[in-house]
Design a protein around this motif. Structure first.
Motif, PDB file in Angstrom:
ATOM      1  N   THR A 178       0.831  -1.208   0.000  1.00 25.45           N
ATOM      2  CA  THR A 178       0.000   0.000   0.000  1.00 25.45           C
ATOM      3  C   THR A 178       0.862   1.254   0.000  1.00 25.45           C
ATOM      4  N   ARG A 216       2.396   1.595  -3.475  1.00 25.35           N
ATOM      5  CA  ARG A 216       1.345   1.957  -4.428  1.00 25.35           C
ATOM      6  C   ARG A 216       0.937   3.423  -4.251  1.00 25.35           C
ATOM      7  N   THR A 217       0.817   3.869  -3.005  1.00 21.19           N
ATOM      8  CA  THR A 217       0.441   5.258  -2.743  1.00 21.19           C
ATOM      9  C   THR A 217       1.495   6.211  -3.290  1.00 21.19           C
ATOM     10  N   LYS A 250       3.757   6.214   4.502  1.00 19.71           N
ATOM     11  CA  LYS A 250       3.205   6.580   3.196  1.00 19.71           C
ATOM     12  C   LYS A 250       3.748   7.930   2.748  1.00 19.71           C
ATOM     13  N   GLN A 256       5.801   8.800  -0.612  1.00 17.45           N
ATOM     14  CA  GLN A 256       5.383   9.901  -1.495  1.00 17.45           C
ATOM     15  C   GLN A 256       6.618  10.723  -1.881  1.00 17.45           C
TER      16      GLN A 256
END
Length: 143
Positions: free
Chosen positions: A103, A106-107, A134, A138
């Protein structure tokens, strides 16, 4: 069948390759080539269980995630889970992946794709409000 831990995924993923794969996946979804049923959400007291299936032409899978806010006080991750990927023809399991790492990667890739598609070419910086792991991904993918 393979098991890919968070470390395995982070070591294997090439950001540009994942961004291209995410773009393909989003196009496939937009063209109706991928089915993504609604996420199932089960509250169990102070815990939550999420089930997220996906069905494509050559593979299908399901991500099962637990959210346990009390884990923070135990020094454990609040969000945990697994993604199972199966062959689309035989149904045989192909891989089990660490869902939290998947996740996060993917984020980061979705964010990078969005920057690529909507940011003017003259932009030479980006601001990211970090939200844990996350947010870190990014940043990595934005670069």
């Amino acid at each position: 069948m393979r098991y890919l831990s968070a470390h395995d995924l982070e070591a294997l993923v090439v950001p540009a390759t994942l961004v291209a794969a995410i773009e393909r996946a989003l196009r496939d979804f937009a063209q109706g080539q991928v089915t993504v049923p609604a996420r199932q959400h089960f509250d169990c007291g102070d815990k939550t269980v999420l089930s997220m299936p996906v069905i494509g032409a050559t593979a299908f899978g399901a991500k099962l995630v637990s959210v346990v806010p009390g884990n923070a006080s135990r020094g454990l991750p609040v969000t945990n889970g697994l993604m199972m990927l199966s062959d689309g023809q035989s149904g045989l399991p192909l891989a089990v992946l660490n869902a939290a790492a998947l996740t996060a990667l993917r984020t980061g890739a979705v964010g990078a794709l969005a920057l690529d598609l909507i940011a003017p070419a003259s932009v030479d910086g980006v601001g990211i409000i970090r939200t844990g792991v996350k947010g870190t991904w990014q940043e990595i993918f934005a670069c």
